[in-house]
Design a protein around this motif. Sequence first.
Motif, mmCIF file in Angstrom:
data_model
loop_
_atom_site.group_PDB
_atom_site.id
_atom_site.type_symbol
_atom_site.label_atom_id
_atom_site.label_comp_id
_atom_site.label_asym_id
_atom_site.label_seq_id
_atom_site.Cartn_x
_atom_site.Cartn_y
_atom_site.Cartn_z
ATOM 1 N N MET A 177 0.854 -1.192 0.000
ATOM 2 C CA MET A 177 0.000 0.000 0.000
ATOM 3 C C MET A 177 0.891 1.244 0.000
ATOM 4 O O MET A 177 1.181 1.830 1.039
ATOM 5 C CB MET A 177 -0.941 -0.031 1.206
ATOM 6 C CG MET A 177 -1.847 -1.241 1.221
ATOM 7 S SD MET A 177 -2.703 -1.532 2.796
ATOM 8 C CE MET A 177 -3.777 -0.108 2.862
ATOM 9 N N GLU A 178 1.313 1.638 -1.176
ATOM 10 C CA GLU A 178 2.303 2.697 -1.305
ATOM 11 C C GLU A 178 1.789 4.052 -0.823
ATOM 12 O O GLU A 178 2.578 4.927 -0.447
ATOM 13 C CB GLU A 178 2.745 2.810 -2.763
ATOM 14 C CG GLU A 178 3.397 1.540 -3.304
ATOM 15 C CD GLU A 178 3.725 1.648 -4.774
ATOM 16 O OE1 GLU A 178 3.385 2.697 -5.368
ATOM 17 O OE2 GLU A 178 4.323 0.709 -5.333
ATOM 18 N N GLU A 179 0.464 4.236 -0.858
ATOM 19 C CA GLU A 179 -0.080 5.526 -0.467
ATOM 20 C C GLU A 179 -0.245 5.679 1.038
ATOM 21 O O GLU A 179 -0.516 6.787 1.531
ATOM 22 C CB GLU A 179 -1.449 5.746 -1.134
ATOM 23 C CG GLU A 179 -2.607 4.972 -0.520
ATOM 24 C CD GLU A 179 -2.567 3.476 -0.830
ATOM 25 O OE1 GLU A 179 -3.185 2.707 -0.076
ATOM 26 O OE2 GLU A 179 -1.911 3.087 -1.811
ATOM 27 N N TYR A 180 -0.096 4.603 1.815
ATOM 28 C CA TYR A 180 -0.425 4.653 3.232
ATOM 29 C C TYR A 180 0.446 5.659 3.981
ATOM 30 O O TYR A 180 -0.072 6.515 4.722
ATOM 31 C CB TYR A 180 -0.265 3.263 3.868
ATOM 32 C CG TYR A 180 -0.781 3.181 5.284
ATOM 33 C CD1 TYR A 180 -2.084 2.787 5.539
ATOM 34 C CD2 TYR A 180 0.021 3.515 6.371
ATOM 35 C CE1 TYR A 180 -2.578 2.727 6.835
ATOM 36 C CE2 TYR A 180 -0.456 3.464 7.672
ATOM 37 C CZ TYR A 180 -1.756 3.063 7.907
ATOM 38 O OH TYR A 180 -2.238 3.022 9.186
ATOM 39 N N ASP A 181 1.754 5.594 3.809
ATOM 40 C CA ASP A 181 2.664 6.470 4.548
ATOM 41 C C ASP A 181 2.483 7.935 4.175
ATOM 42 O O ASP A 181 2.270 8.774 5.064
ATOM 43 C CB ASP A 181 4.103 6.018 4.328
ATOM 44 C CG ASP A 181 5.085 6.762 5.219
ATOM 45 O OD1 ASP A 181 5.367 7.938 4.927
ATOM 46 O OD2 ASP A 181 5.580 6.171 6.194
ATOM 47 N N PRO A 182 2.554 8.324 2.885
ATOM 48 C CA PRO A 182 2.392 9.754 2.574
ATOM 49 C C PRO A 182 0.999 10.285 2.902
ATOM 50 O O PRO A 182 0.861 11.441 3.313
ATOM 51 C CB PRO A 182 2.680 9.830 1.065
ATOM 52 C CG PRO A 182 2.500 8.442 0.560
ATOM 53 C CD PRO A 182 2.883 7.543 1.681
ATOM 54 N N ASP A 183 -0.035 9.458 2.726
ATOM 55 C CA ASP A 183 -1.385 9.915 3.042
ATOM 56 C C ASP A 183 -1.563 10.113 4.545
ATOM 57 O O ASP A 183 -2.220 11.067 4.981
ATOM 58 C CB ASP A 183 -2.422 8.914 2.523
ATOM 59 C CG ASP A 183 -2.749 9.135 1.060
ATOM 60 O OD1 ASP A 183 -1.925 9.781 0.376
ATOM 61 O OD2 ASP A 183 -3.804 8.661 0.595
ATOM 62 N N MET A 184 -0.993 9.221 5.351
ATOM 63 C CA MET A 184 -1.066 9.388 6.799
ATOM 64 C C MET A 184 -0.283 10.623 7.245
ATOM 65 O O MET A 184 -0.701 11.352 8.156
ATOM 66 C CB MET A 184 -0.546 8.145 7.501
ATOM 67 C CG MET A 184 -0.578 8.224 9.025
ATOM 68 S SD MET A 184 -2.233 8.439 9.705
ATOM 69 C CE MET A 184 -2.850 6.748 9.590
ATOM 70 N N ASP A 185 0.837 10.875 6.594
ATOM 71 C CA ASP A 185 1.631 12.058 6.902
ATOM 72 C C ASP A 185 0.829 13.328 6.628
ATOM 73 O O ASP A 185 0.813 14.268 7.432
ATOM 74 C CB ASP A 185 2.906 12.038 6.061
ATOM 75 C CG ASP A 185 3.983 12.958 6.630
ATOM 76 O OD1 ASP A 185 3.776 13.495 7.733
ATOM 77 O OD2 ASP A 185 5.014 13.133 5.967
ATOM 78 N N SER A 186 0.137 13.362 5.485
ATOM 79 C CA SER A 186 -0.696 14.517 5.144
ATOM 80 C C SER A 186 -1.866 14.652 6.117
ATOM 81 O O SER A 186 -2.238 15.763 6.523
ATOM 82 C CB SER A 186 -1.222 14.386 3.714
ATOM 83 O OG SER A 186 -0.170 14.336 2.775
ATOM 84 N N LEU A 187 -2.450 13.517 6.481
ATOM 85 C CA LEU A 187 -3.588 13.534 7.406
ATOM 86 C C LEU A 187 -3.196 14.132 8.759
ATOM 87 O O LEU A 187 -3.957 14.900 9.350
ATOM 88 C CB LEU A 187 -4.131 12.123 7.583
ATOM 89 C CG LEU A 187 -5.349 11.922 8.483
ATOM 90 C CD1 LEU A 187 -6.234 10.796 7.956
ATOM 91 C CD2 LEU A 187 -4.972 11.604 9.926
#
Length: 404
Positions: A177-187
């Motif tokens: 899930m490549e989007e998990y880390d950057p999306d959580m960072d943005s969240l």
Amino acid sequence: MAIEVQRYPKRENPITSEEEVVVELEDSTDDGGVEFQVGANGQMLPMEDAEALETEHNSNLALVLDSSSLSEISGELIGAFEEDKESRDEWLQTFSDGLDLLGIKSEERDMPFPGASGVTHPLLSEAATQFQAQAYKELLPANGPVNTKVVGLDTPEIAKQSKRVKDFMNYQITEVMEEYDPDMDSLLFYLPLAGSAFKKVYFDSLLGRATSAFVKAEDLVVSYDTTNLETSPRITHVITMTGNDIRKMQLSGVYRDFDIGSPGEGNYDEAKDKIDELQGLSRPTSDYNEYTLLEIHVDLELEGIDEYEFGVPYIVTILEESGEILAIRRNWAMDDELFRKKEYFVHYKFLPGLGFYGFGLIHMIGGLTKSATSILRQLIDAGTLSNLPAGFKARGMRVQGEDE
């Protein structure tokens, strides 16, 4: 909602696209006639195919409903969405106005004099950054965010199973899930400002894998009387998708196939306009290929499809530009007799609010940031004026002593 059923006699010769064919309605198919069901846009499905779509739990029911039924559902849901959106206008305005307090964009001021200070006190931005840094360290450690705990009897076999689950989930989140880390960072940066943020966990048909995507609060609209996502009567996720991706979904059978037309003006609101302004971005006026989809999680009564005496959970996807329904799918487990809806969204709150949305730093210290910014600007302007080597003399003014 009734389904129109018509029966047409079987033809010996195939129908060409140039022929104008008139057929009569027959009462039975004993003579070899073929039974059809009229679905959306007048398309005719053989009865066995239509019945298969109705009985298959995860099928797209928009393919078997007639166009009048789809129009009725679309009109009701879009009207309800507009009311839900209007009910939170003041909350959205407060959030968008508070974004100016971050001081991301420098301000040129001409009052009280040209070149006056436009500095913004960093109280709000510093608090949001500190929260993001501390929360990221706790929620996304280097060895993975997932940990397991054995409840009950802890045997060697169960302990090994627990470790396998932990290792697999950490592999999925950190590698697949490549989007998990950057999306959580943005969240974690967005959350302390807005007070609420969301994650949508689902299987993405285009990517072919599980996805955990960050959803901003302005893109998730709930009904006015909602207290939590589990009991919300209506949840609308506003999705932006390119025409090419929609076409892929249509050809793969996820969405109903029809001409989607030209894209509209998009779903822009005060918050999105303010975010674009702070980033120095502007929406293109030409070659714009973004469509707005409304994915509405709601309870419906579909007459002729699911014969229940109460509404059951569905997911209805509507193309906002035309109001056409792309898909209607059941949103409960096939063997669940209680018809409990599947939960796609996770609600993160910074501070529990008085209603559905949480309170953020904009709500809690926004007024203090405004006051600190005003005082800071006054101090800088006063220092500038006191150090300015300038003055004036008025003709005829009497000055005693040397006080000039």
